[in-house]
Scaffold this motif. Structure first.
Motif, PDB file in Angstrom:
ATOM      1  N   LEU A 133       0.295  -1.124   0.091  1.00 57.23           N
ATOM      2  CA  LEU A 133      -0.539   0.272  -0.146  1.00 57.23           C
ATOM      3  C   LEU A 133       0.613   1.328   0.045  1.00 57.23           C
ATOM      4  O   LEU A 133       0.600   2.342  -0.727  1.00 57.23           O
ATOM      5  N   LYS A 136       2.242   1.863  -3.185  1.00 59.69           N
ATOM      6  CA  LYS A 136       1.559   2.790  -4.259  1.00 59.69           C
ATOM      7  C   LYS A 136       1.313   3.929  -3.496  1.00 59.69           C
ATOM      8  O   LYS A 136       0.540   4.971  -4.304  1.00 59.69           O
ATOM      9  N   ARG A 140       1.923   8.643  -5.824  1.00 62.05           N
ATOM     10  CA  ARG A 140       0.762   9.265  -5.853  1.00 62.05           C
ATOM     11  C   ARG A 140       1.853  10.469  -5.558  1.00 62.05           C
ATOM     12  O   ARG A 140       2.818  10.718  -4.716  1.00 62.05           O
ATOM     13  N   VAL A 144      -3.983  10.668  -0.071  1.00 64.87           N
ATOM     14  CA  VAL A 144      -5.739  10.781  -0.235  1.00 64.87           C
ATOM     15  C   VAL A 144      -6.030  10.283   1.017  1.00 64.87           C
ATOM     16  O   VAL A 144      -5.865  10.056   1.775  1.00 64.87           O
ATOM     17  N   ARG A 147     -12.460  11.974   3.691  1.00 66.74           N
ATOM     18  CA  ARG A 147     -13.664  12.346   2.675  1.00 66.74           C
ATOM     19  C   ARG A 147     -14.819  12.561   3.090  1.00 66.74           C
ATOM     20  O   ARG A 147     -15.362  10.713   3.343  1.00 66.74           O
ATOM     21  N   LYS A 149     -17.681  13.947   1.796  1.00 65.35           N
ATOM     22  CA  LYS A 149     -19.120  13.810   0.854  1.00 65.35           C
ATOM     23  C   LYS A 149     -17.979  13.420  -0.485  1.00 65.35           C
ATOM     24  O   LYS A 149     -16.333  13.340  -1.016  1.00 65.35           O
ATOM     25  N   PRO A 150     -18.597  13.138  -1.586  1.00 66.90           N
ATOM     26  CA  PRO A 150     -18.219  12.595  -2.656  1.00 66.90           C
ATOM     27  C   PRO A 150     -17.284  14.227  -3.803  1.00 66.90           C
ATOM     28  O   PRO A 150     -17.880  14.599  -3.517  1.00 66.90           O
ATOM     29  N   ARG A 151     -16.375  13.451  -4.134  1.00 67.18           N
ATOM     30  CA  ARG A 151     -15.885  14.310  -4.759  1.00 67.18           C
ATOM     31  C   ARG A 151     -16.591  15.418  -6.649  1.00 67.18           C
ATOM     32  O   ARG A 151     -16.864  14.704  -6.699  1.00 67.18           O
TER      33      ARG A 151
ATOM     34  N   ASP B  62     -19.852   5.037   1.487  1.00 67.67           N
ATOM     35  CA  ASP B  62     -20.598   5.304  -0.225  1.00 67.67           C
ATOM     36  C   ASP B  62     -19.950   5.161  -0.878  1.00 67.67           C
ATOM     37  O   ASP B  62     -19.141   5.720  -1.042  1.00 67.67           O
ATOM     38  N   ASP B  64     -19.559   5.979  -3.781  1.00 67.54           N
ATOM     39  CA  ASP B  64     -19.379   7.382  -5.055  1.00 67.54           C
ATOM     40  C   ASP B  64     -18.467   8.475  -4.247  1.00 67.54           C
ATOM     41  O   ASP B  64     -17.633   8.760  -5.333  1.00 67.54           O
ATOM     42  N   THR B  65     -18.212   8.090  -3.152  1.00 63.76           N
ATOM     43  CA  THR B  65     -17.521   8.721  -2.197  1.00 63.76           C
ATOM     44  C   THR B  65     -15.568   8.539  -3.123  1.00 63.76           C
ATOM     45  O   THR B  65     -14.892   9.411  -3.307  1.00 63.76           O
ATOM     46  N   TYR B  66     -15.429   7.710  -2.874  1.00 61.68           N
ATOM     47  CA  TYR B  66     -13.858   7.485  -3.241  1.00 61.68           C
ATOM     48  C   TYR B  66     -14.018   6.247  -4.802  1.00 61.68           C
ATOM     49  O   TYR B  66     -15.027   5.267  -4.394  1.00 61.68           O
ATOM     50  N   ASP B  67     -13.774   6.909  -6.148  1.00 65.45           N
ATOM     51  CA  ASP B  67     -14.240   6.523  -7.037  1.00 65.45           C
ATOM     52  C   ASP B  67     -13.414   4.675  -7.112  1.00 65.45           C
ATOM     53  O   ASP B  67     -13.653   3.626  -7.709  1.00 65.45           O
ATOM     54  N   ASP B  68     -11.657   4.854  -7.175  1.00 66.31           N
ATOM     55  CA  ASP B  68     -11.075   3.127  -7.149  1.00 66.31           C
ATOM     56  C   ASP B  68     -10.483   3.074  -6.267  1.00 66.31           C
ATOM     57  O   ASP B  68     -10.791   3.194  -5.197  1.00 66.31           O
ATOM     58  N   ASP B  70      -7.618   1.194  -4.961  1.00 62.31           N
ATOM     59  CA  ASP B  70      -6.475   2.013  -4.858  1.00 62.31           C
ATOM     60  C   ASP B  70      -6.831   2.930  -3.178  1.00 62.31           C
ATOM     61  O   ASP B  70      -6.485   3.128  -2.766  1.00 62.31           O
ATOM     62  N   GLU B  71      -7.700   4.427  -3.752  1.00 58.04           N
ATOM     63  CA  GLU B  71      -8.395   5.424  -3.167  1.00 58.04           C
ATOM     64  C   GLU B  71      -8.969   4.283  -1.862  1.00 58.04           C
ATOM     65  O   GLU B  71      -8.706   4.601  -0.338  1.00 58.04           O
TER      66      GLU B  71
END
Lengths: 159, 159
Positions: A133, A136, A140, A144, A147, A149-151, B62, B64-68, B70-71
């Motif tokens: 991890l 990885k 970046r 990260v 959050r 809320k969704p970005r 949720d 939708d909060t993190y897209d991939d 790895d995140e």
DNA sequence: CTTGATTCCATTGACATCCATGAATTCCCG
DNA sequence: CGGGAATTCATGGATGTCAATGGAATCAAG
């Protein structure tokens, strides 16, 4: 709420204590015990309370949760692999053999908090996982952030 | 709401008082204690109430909060590093060893308010940090004002 | 009777709870 | 307004409790 890391011993009967902190977050649960599911692609077990399992089952009934029939079948397979393990009088569980095999757990295991769930690892496997991890993360530019809320994303292709 | 700076002692058992002012803002929280997370890239700890942690955990659920993937894994690692520390009867906490190590805290620490969160520093480390910040500030032509709203930005280059 | 599982009991060491002190602040009443 | 009383806070230390762990006892089958 599951956080932190706790390393515990597994005795010769396959018993292991559940962290007191985790037990107290599970105290409200109707079922006195936890749910363990092998994580695919990782030598780890995902754990949580019975309440969450019920929510997952409910979501399974909602036709909108999964889009296609294949997805649904694959998700059901998770339920097949799930094991409900009860606490004994002293807050311990016995790790079912299949799960111990999957995670490669022998005489010690480490609980790793992950919010609403936690994971159980063989300590060395977890260290290796962390290593990966961090590697990885180094690729970046920015870390990260946590959050709430969704970005905001630019308008995607129309769904 | 966390503001100001408070310097406190850490006793030989690793206990430290939480500012009474902070405690009163946390009073409504269901959990009587705070959450501490090592800040990556800084020798400091981020602190806040359990309620915020729950919101963060909810956001994690949720899709939708993190897209991939790895995140998601990297964010979960924050929960692994998080420590929930309860108040004792007198409004103190014990700083877990790992967190003390990360922040280099030994026998004193300083709380620094930051709105909805605060930070804990070794006093000298904090002074150095302020120094760096002020140096950066000097390179700017204008000071950064407090804003109530996100600034409207011109459309960025597509990521 | 033997094996495997579950419940019960015992130990010990860490840590949460309790108590005491002094300094600073707030309150109250003359 | 003033000064004494009463809180509140930060801090240090003592001690009682509970969590983690190992083993014995009890129970359920085959």
């Amino acid at each position: 709420m599951f956080t932190a890391e706790f390393e515990f011993k597994v005795d010769r009967k396959g018993r292991i204590s559940v962290p007191a902190d985790y037990r107290s977050t599970l105290a409200h649960d109707s079922y006195s015990g936890i749910v363990l599911i092998p994580v695919e692609g990782e030598r780890a077990l995902e754990g949580f309370g019975n309440e969450r399992l019920e929510s997952l089952a409910k979501a399974l009934d909602d036709p909108d949760t999964y889009d296609d029939e294949d997805e649904l079948e694959l998700v059901k397979q998770h339920f097949a692999k799930a094991r409900r393990v009860p606490f004994d009088g002293d807050g311990r569980i016995v790790l079912p053999v299949e799960t111990r095999k999957h995670a490669g757990i022998t005489d010690t295991a480490i609980y790793v908090g992950g919010g609403n769930t936690f994971r159980l690892w063989h300590p060395e496997a977890y260290e290796a996982h962390k290593e990966r991890l961090e590697a990885k993360a180094r690729t970046r530019t920015k870390p990260v952030p946590l959050r709430l809320k969704p970005r905001k994303r630019k308008p995607e292709a129309e769904p």
